[in-house]
Design a protein around this motif. Structure first.
Motif, mmCIF file in Angstrom:
data_model
loop_
_atom_site.group_PDB
_atom_site.id
_atom_site.type_symbol
_atom_site.label_atom_id
_atom_site.label_comp_id
_atom_site.label_asym_id
_atom_site.label_seq_id
_atom_site.Cartn_x
_atom_site.Cartn_y
_atom_site.Cartn_z
ATOM 1 N N UNK A 77 0.876 -1.264 -0.109
ATOM 2 C CA UNK A 77 0.162 -0.094 -0.016
ATOM 3 C C UNK A 77 0.937 1.277 0.230
ATOM 4 N N UNK A 78 1.745 1.172 0.719
ATOM 5 C CA UNK A 78 2.916 2.354 0.916
ATOM 6 C C UNK A 78 3.607 2.534 -0.484
ATOM 7 N N UNK A 79 4.016 1.723 -0.889
ATOM 8 C CA UNK A 79 4.750 1.618 -2.378
ATOM 9 C C UNK A 79 3.890 2.107 -3.348
ATOM 10 N N UNK A 80 2.593 1.814 -3.459
ATOM 11 C CA UNK A 80 1.523 2.045 -4.444
ATOM 12 C C UNK A 80 1.482 3.556 -4.353
ATOM 13 N N UNK A 81 1.218 4.090 -2.820
ATOM 14 C CA UNK A 81 0.937 5.441 -2.876
ATOM 15 C C UNK A 81 1.775 6.362 -2.879
ATOM 16 N N UNK A 82 3.248 5.914 -2.392
ATOM 17 C CA UNK A 82 4.235 6.618 -2.289
ATOM 18 C C UNK A 82 5.610 6.533 -3.447
ATOM 19 N N UNK A 83 5.142 5.363 -3.922
ATOM 20 C CA UNK A 83 6.095 5.005 -5.206
ATOM 21 C C UNK A 83 7.327 4.102 -4.725
ATOM 22 N N UNK A 84 7.429 4.167 -3.374
ATOM 23 C CA UNK A 84 8.602 3.185 -2.797
ATOM 24 C C UNK A 84 8.331 3.072 -1.397
ATOM 25 N N UNK A 85 8.779 1.819 -0.934
ATOM 26 C CA UNK A 85 8.547 1.539 0.505
ATOM 27 C C UNK A 85 10.060 0.776 1.018
ATOM 28 N N UNK A 86 10.422 1.224 1.993
ATOM 29 C CA UNK A 86 11.902 0.435 2.637
ATOM 30 C C UNK A 86 11.640 0.167 4.014
ATOM 31 N N UNK A 87 12.207 -1.088 4.353
ATOM 32 C CA UNK A 87 12.172 -1.432 5.444
ATOM 33 C C UNK A 87 13.187 -2.312 5.956
ATOM 34 N N UNK A 88 13.334 -2.585 7.457
ATOM 35 C CA UNK A 88 14.354 -3.422 7.864
ATOM 36 C C UNK A 88 13.616 -4.625 8.561
ATOM 37 N N UNK A 89 13.893 -5.918 9.028
ATOM 38 C CA UNK A 89 13.137 -6.794 10.006
ATOM 39 C C UNK A 89 13.366 -8.103 9.478
ATOM 40 N N UNK A 90 12.850 -9.115 10.203
ATOM 41 C CA UNK A 90 13.012 -10.224 10.226
ATOM 42 C C UNK A 90 12.352 -10.957 9.043
ATOM 43 N N UNK A 91 13.005 -11.820 8.178
ATOM 44 C CA UNK A 91 12.256 -12.484 7.132
ATOM 45 C C UNK A 91 12.497 -14.003 7.311
ATOM 46 N N UNK A 92 11.600 -14.774 6.492
ATOM 47 C CA UNK A 92 11.827 -16.245 6.544
ATOM 48 C C UNK A 92 12.287 -16.976 5.354
ATOM 49 N N UNK A 111 2.856 3.543 -18.930
ATOM 50 C CA UNK A 111 3.024 4.863 -19.602
ATOM 51 C C UNK A 111 1.641 5.749 -19.325
ATOM 52 N N UNK A 112 0.635 5.047 -18.974
ATOM 53 C CA UNK A 112 -0.568 5.707 -18.701
ATOM 54 C C UNK A 112 -1.019 5.530 -16.907
ATOM 55 N N UNK A 113 0.165 5.445 -16.251
ATOM 56 C CA UNK A 113 0.112 5.477 -14.862
ATOM 57 C C UNK A 113 -0.510 4.444 -14.094
ATOM 58 N N UNK A 114 -1.043 3.266 -14.925
ATOM 59 C CA UNK A 114 -1.506 2.320 -14.336
ATOM 60 C C UNK A 114 -0.523 1.306 -13.605
ATOM 61 N N UNK A 115 -0.681 0.965 -12.427
ATOM 62 C CA UNK A 115 0.093 0.182 -11.461
ATOM 63 C C UNK A 115 0.050 -1.431 -12.194
ATOM 64 N N UNK A 116 1.212 -1.544 -12.653
ATOM 65 C CA UNK A 116 1.283 -3.050 -13.180
ATOM 66 C C UNK A 116 1.964 -3.986 -12.211
ATOM 67 N N UNK A 117 2.612 -3.540 -11.123
ATOM 68 C CA UNK A 117 3.124 -4.528 -10.273
ATOM 69 C C UNK A 117 4.162 -4.040 -9.469
ATOM 70 N N UNK A 118 4.966 -4.616 -8.601
ATOM 71 C CA UNK A 118 6.063 -4.215 -7.907
ATOM 72 C C UNK A 118 7.383 -4.794 -8.209
ATOM 73 N N UNK A 119 8.460 -4.126 -8.101
ATOM 74 C CA UNK A 119 9.852 -4.547 -8.135
ATOM 75 C C UNK A 119 10.177 -4.633 -6.541
ATOM 76 N N UNK A 120 10.845 -5.841 -6.146
ATOM 77 C CA UNK A 120 11.123 -5.900 -4.734
ATOM 78 C C UNK A 120 12.674 -6.443 -4.523
ATOM 79 N N UNK A 121 13.371 -5.763 -3.972
ATOM 80 C CA UNK A 121 14.866 -5.996 -3.783
ATOM 81 C C UNK A 121 14.800 -6.403 -2.201
ATOM 82 N N UNK A 122 15.468 -7.428 -1.868
ATOM 83 C CA UNK A 122 15.815 -7.765 -0.632
ATOM 84 C C UNK A 122 17.343 -8.307 -0.549
#
Length: 353
Positions: A77-92, A111-122
């Motif tokens: 939700x944050x990435x969709x609203x602000x363009x980017x989301x960064x976090x640190x924490x436990x992952x499994x 190009x039309x501004x439609x959300x097509x998905x997300x890129x995720x870097x861990x």
């Protein structure tokens, strides 16, 4: 507006680049959070192959408590609203172990501004986090706290053994002498009283052993835990399997933390599990000690994070010990299939000042 397409050769070059970045888990999510692509770094860090993970929701990489709190959804939700989301924490990882991660989620729009998905870097930050902890004053304070607690436990154990128990043994001897000088009925009553004293002495000896088992100061974690299993678990009518696989002896405060959590877990097995066997495994992992204590008892319905039983003081104490040391703790259980306490605590030796 122009479409955000690229020539075929540039697309191939990008794919080669992403696959070559083995230190980073880089993958694509659809707008609903399901995995669409998977690079070699993601397979190395998280343990899943592309075939195993494609199409699954990315929340599988989060601990149960974060899923329950809605953190995966908030990240999108944050990435969709602000363009980017960064976090640190436990992952499994796929095998259930945890690692400390830095995560960046970027919204991908056409190009039309439609959300097509997300890129995720861990990125796996476990080594950096553990190295920082070794320099952290909290690590030194933790060592002092653990040592102070154990010193107080040792003092109480010695007082119980050298004072209270000895006094009660002397009372028992006098009761036996008195019984030998009394007629039958009176002698029998005094001997029953002596039996009560002897039972109390036994309980006090068990208390002294629980407070400070022999070898805890100098015997090493594996030897001390092995001796405790033989002394306590075997005498409770349980069989046990002990699997130590440590690269080296952990620092004293880590060894004590691991032992105390195992001790509480084994106490719960004896008192509540109605089990016939227990298995304890120790393994070196991520610059720490990864531990599992499992039984074949009655088990119980559990939502996945142990919260259904967290009102029990012993479980709260185990979790707090692990988390105060900078680690994690969780409880797995199913009705009729036993329970497993699993935890990890860091074993980084602080630098001497």
């Amino acid at each position: 507006m122009r479409s955000c397409t690229m020539p075929e050769h540039e697309h191939v070059d990008l794919q080669l680049l992403l696959q070559s970045l083995g230190d980073y888990a880089i993958f694509m999510l659809d707008p609903g959070g399901r995995v669409m692509s998977w690079n070699s770094g993601a397979e190395r860090i998280k343990g899943y192959s592309a075939d195993e993970v494609t199409g699954r929701h990315f929340s599988i990489f989060y601990p149960p408590e974060d899923i329950a709190a809605g953190r995966p959804a908030r990240g999108l939700e944050t990435a969709a609203a602000e363009g980017r989301f960064e976090d640190e924490g436990w992952r499994v990882r796929k095998d259930g172990t945890r690692f400390w991660a830095n995560v960046v989620i970027t919204a991908l729009r056409d190009g039309e501004g439609r959300l097509r998905g997300f890129g995720k870097v861990t990125r796996d930050m476990s080594e950096r986090r553990n190295a920082e902890r070794a320099l952290d004053e909290r690590g030194r304070l933790l060592a002092h706290l653990v040592q102070a607690q154990e010193k107080e436990r040792r003092r109480i154990a010695w007082d119980v053994h050298d004072d209270t128990i000895q006094s009660m043994v002397a009372v028992g001897m006098r009761l036996q002498l008195l019984a030998s000088q009394l007629p039958g009925d009176h002698a029998e009553a005094v001997l029953r009283l002596n039996d009560t004293v002897n039972a109390a002495v036994g309980r006090l000896r068990n208390l002294a052993f629980f407070l400070h088992p022999p070898g805890l100061d100098s015997g090493g974690l594996v030897d001390t835990l092995s001796g405790y299993l033989e002394q306590v678990v075997s005498t409770a009518g349980l069989t046990y399997d002990f699997v130590p696989d440590l690269d080296e002896e952990p620092p004293p405060e880590t060894a004590i933390t691991v032992f105390r959590i195992c001790q509480e877990a084994l106490t719960n097995v004896r008192k509540h599990a109605h089990a016939s066997s227990v298995r304890v495994s120790l393994a070196s992992a991520d610059q720490g000690v990864h531990v599992k204590v499992g039984d074949d008892g009655v088990g119980f319905t559990d939502p996945g994070d142990g919260s259904s039983r967290m009102g029990h003081f012993g479980l709260i104490e185990m979790r707090e010990r692990a988390e105060i040391s900078g680690g994690w703790w969780q409880l797995h259980s199913s009705p009729g299939e036993g329970s497993t306490v699993e935890f990890w605590v860091p074993a980084v030796r602080p630098r001497r000042s």
